[in-house]
Design a protein around this motif. Structure first.
Motif, PDB file in Angstrom:
ATOM      1  N   HIS A   1       0.856  -1.194   0.000  1.00  0.00           N
ATOM      2  CA  HIS A   1       0.000   0.000   0.000  1.00  0.00           C
ATOM      3  C   HIS A   1       0.885   1.234   0.000  1.00  0.00           C
ATOM      4  CE1 HIS A   1      -3.570   2.371   0.485  1.00  0.00           C
ATOM      5  NE2 HIS A   1      -2.994   3.019   1.462  1.00  0.00           N
ATOM      6  N   PRO A   2       0.956   2.001  -1.065  1.00  0.00           N
ATOM      7  CA  PRO A   2       0.304   1.719  -2.353  1.00  0.00           C
ATOM      8  C   PRO A   2       0.973   0.515  -3.019  1.00  0.00           C
ATOM      9  CG  PRO A   2       1.816   3.546  -2.606  1.00  0.00           C
ATOM     10  CD  PRO A   2       1.811   3.188  -1.141  1.00  0.00           C
ATOM     11  N   ARG A   3       0.259  -0.117  -3.907  1.00  0.00           N
ATOM     12  CA  ARG A   3       0.777  -1.301  -4.594  1.00  0.00           C
ATOM     13  C   ARG A   3       1.715  -0.844  -5.704  1.00  0.00           C
ATOM     14  NH1 ARG A   3       0.442  -6.425  -4.289  1.00  0.00           N
ATOM     15  NH2 ARG A   3       0.353  -7.795  -6.088  1.00  0.00           N
ATOM     16  N   CYS A   4       3.016  -0.848  -5.373  1.00  0.00           N
ATOM     17  CA  CYS A   4       4.028  -0.367  -6.310  1.00  0.00           C
ATOM     18  C   CYS A   4       5.271  -1.233  -6.237  1.00  0.00           C
ATOM     19  CB  CYS A   4       4.446   1.064  -5.973  1.00  0.00           C
ATOM     20  SG  CYS A   4       3.188   2.306  -6.215  1.00  0.00           S
ATOM     21  N   THR A   5       6.041  -1.192  -7.307  1.00  0.00           N
ATOM     22  CA  THR A   5       7.373  -1.783  -7.339  1.00  0.00           C
ATOM     23  C   THR A   5       8.340  -0.680  -7.732  1.00  0.00           C
ATOM     24  OG1 THR A   5       6.462  -3.910  -8.026  1.00  0.00           O
ATOM     25  CG2 THR A   5       8.827  -3.577  -8.354  1.00  0.00           C
TER      26      THR A   5
ATOM     27  N   ILE B   1       6.790   1.106 -10.910  1.00  0.00           N
ATOM     28  CA  ILE B   1       5.590   0.521 -11.496  1.00  0.00           C
ATOM     29  C   ILE B   1       4.485   0.647 -10.445  1.00  0.00           C
ATOM     30  CG2 ILE B   1       4.519  -1.543 -12.454  1.00  0.00           C
ATOM     31  CD1 ILE B   1       7.448  -2.498 -13.056  1.00  0.00           C
ATOM     32  N   ALA B   2       3.503   1.487 -10.730  1.00  0.00           N
ATOM     33  CA  ALA B   2       2.397   1.731  -9.803  1.00  0.00           C
ATOM     34  C   ALA B   2       1.227   0.846 -10.214  1.00  0.00           C
ATOM     35  CB  ALA B   2       2.023   3.208  -9.811  1.00  0.00           C
ATOM     36  N   ASP B   3       1.148  -0.345  -9.621  1.00  0.00           N
ATOM     37  CA  ASP B   3       0.100  -1.301  -9.987  1.00  0.00           C
ATOM     38  C   ASP B   3      -1.299  -0.794  -9.669  1.00  0.00           C
ATOM     39  OD1 ASP B   3       2.048  -3.019 -10.852  1.00  0.00           O
ATOM     40  OD2 ASP B   3       2.081  -4.201  -9.019  1.00  0.00           O
ATOM     41  N   ASP B   4      -1.457  -0.052  -8.571  1.00  0.00           N
ATOM     42  CA  ASP B   4      -2.773   0.473  -8.201  1.00  0.00           C
ATOM     43  C   ASP B   4      -3.346   1.376  -9.282  1.00  0.00           C
ATOM     44  OD1 ASP B   4      -2.923  -0.838  -5.806  1.00  0.00           O
ATOM     45  OD2 ASP B   4      -2.395   0.896  -4.583  1.00  0.00           O
ATOM     46  N   LEU B   5      -2.461   2.100  -9.937  1.00  0.00           N
ATOM     47  CA  LEU B   5      -2.912   3.063 -10.925  1.00  0.00           C
ATOM     48  C   LEU B   5      -2.727   2.553 -12.349  1.00  0.00           C
ATOM     49  CD1 LEU B   5      -1.289   6.218  -9.300  1.00  0.00           C
ATOM     50  CD2 LEU B   5      -3.635   5.415  -9.046  1.00  0.00           C
TER      51      LEU B   5
ATOM     52  N   LEU C   1      10.530   5.424   1.957  1.00  0.00           N
ATOM     53  CA  LEU C   1       9.194   4.925   1.626  1.00  0.00           C
ATOM     54  C   LEU C   1       8.298   4.871   2.863  1.00  0.00           C
ATOM     55  CD1 LEU C   1      10.165   2.131  -0.908  1.00  0.00           C
ATOM     56  CD2 LEU C   1       8.921   4.235  -1.418  1.00  0.00           C
ATOM     57  N   GLU C   2       8.861   4.466   4.001  1.00  0.00           N
ATOM     58  CA  GLU C   2       8.087   4.452   5.240  1.00  0.00           C
ATOM     59  C   GLU C   2       7.661   5.871   5.622  1.00  0.00           C
ATOM     60  OE1 GLU C   2       9.841   0.511   7.512  1.00  0.00           O
ATOM     61  OE2 GLU C   2      10.803   2.435   7.860  1.00  0.00           O
ATOM     62  N   ALA C   3       8.543   6.840   5.434  1.00  0.00           N
ATOM     63  CA  ALA C   3       8.219   8.234   5.739  1.00  0.00           C
ATOM     64  C   ALA C   3       7.092   8.750   4.845  1.00  0.00           C
ATOM     65  CB  ALA C   3       9.459   9.116   5.586  1.00  0.00           C
TER      66      ALA C   3
ATOM     67  N   ALA D   1       4.305   4.304   3.010  1.00  0.00           N
ATOM     68  CA  ALA D   1       4.199   2.994   2.367  1.00  0.00           C
ATOM     69  C   ALA D   1       4.117   1.897   3.419  1.00  0.00           C
ATOM     70  CB  ALA D   1       5.395   2.759   1.456  1.00  0.00           C
ATOM     71  N   GLN D   2       3.345   0.857   3.102  1.00  0.00           N
ATOM     72  CA  GLN D   2       3.164  -0.272   4.024  1.00  0.00           C
ATOM     73  C   GLN D   2       3.373  -1.581   3.284  1.00  0.00           C
ATOM     74  OE1 GLN D   2      -0.777   0.267   5.512  1.00  0.00           O
ATOM     75  NE2 GLN D   2      -0.261   2.082   6.696  1.00  0.00           N
ATOM     76  N   GLY D   3       3.711  -2.619   4.037  1.00  0.00           N
ATOM     77  CA  GLY D   3       3.922  -3.942   3.435  1.00  0.00           C
ATOM     78  C   GLY D   3       5.122  -3.944   2.516  1.00  0.00           C
ATOM     79  N   ILE D   4       6.267  -3.529   3.024  1.00  0.00           N
ATOM     80  CA  ILE D   4       7.470  -3.357   2.207  1.00  0.00           C
ATOM     81  C   ILE D   4       8.272  -4.654   2.139  1.00  0.00           C
ATOM     82  CG2 ILE D   4       9.662  -2.119   2.036  1.00  0.00           C
ATOM     83  CD1 ILE D   4       8.230   0.260   3.424  1.00  0.00           C
ATOM     84  N   LEU D   5       8.543  -5.099   0.921  1.00  0.00           N
ATOM     85  CA  LEU D   5       9.372  -6.273   0.662  1.00  0.00           C
ATOM     86  C   LEU D   5      10.577  -5.844  -0.162  1.00  0.00           C
ATOM     87  CD1 LEU D   5       6.526  -8.730  -0.405  1.00  0.00           C
ATOM     88  CD2 LEU D   5       7.657  -8.620   1.813  1.00  0.00           C
TER      89      LEU D   5
END
Length: 100
Positions: free
Chosen positions: A31-35, A80-84, A58-60, A63-67
């Motif tokens: 969240h947001p769903r991005c790479t 790459i913004a998958d959400d959009l 990214l945390e600042a 962004a959440q769920g960081i891999l």
């Protein structure tokens, strides 16, 4: 001497990158769903050292769920913004940036 070393290192990194041998930090967020791709780096150690700063940024930004994955690759797009459904090139700056 430092400038010569820096220029030589940049040349080697660019050569490695053109051959797909450079190291990149790939960060996926849920969240947001991005790479995101950060790099290129000459070796995995340099990439891993830089990872902490990218994650903190990214945390600042919320962004959440960081891999995180450090790997050799040659990404076509840096973001790459998958959400959009968008592919964003971070190297491109807006035509009107800096104007008031």
């Amino acid at each position: 001497m430092t400038t010569i070393w820096h220029n030589l290192k940049e040349t080697v990194i660019n050569t490695y990158n053109s051959l797909g041998l450079a190291w990149w930090v790939e960060i996926e967020t849920q969240h947001p769903r991005c790479t995101y791709y950060f790099g290129p780096f000459l070796n995995s150690t340099d990439a891993k050292v830089a990872t902490k700063g990218y994650v903190e940024d990214l945390e600042a930004e919320g962004a959440q769920g960081i891999l995180v994955n450090v790997k050799r690759c040659k990404p076509d797009n840096l973001t790459i913004a998958d959400d959009l459904g968008e592919r964003i090139d971070r190297k491109v700056t807006p035509a009107f940036s800096g104007q008031i």
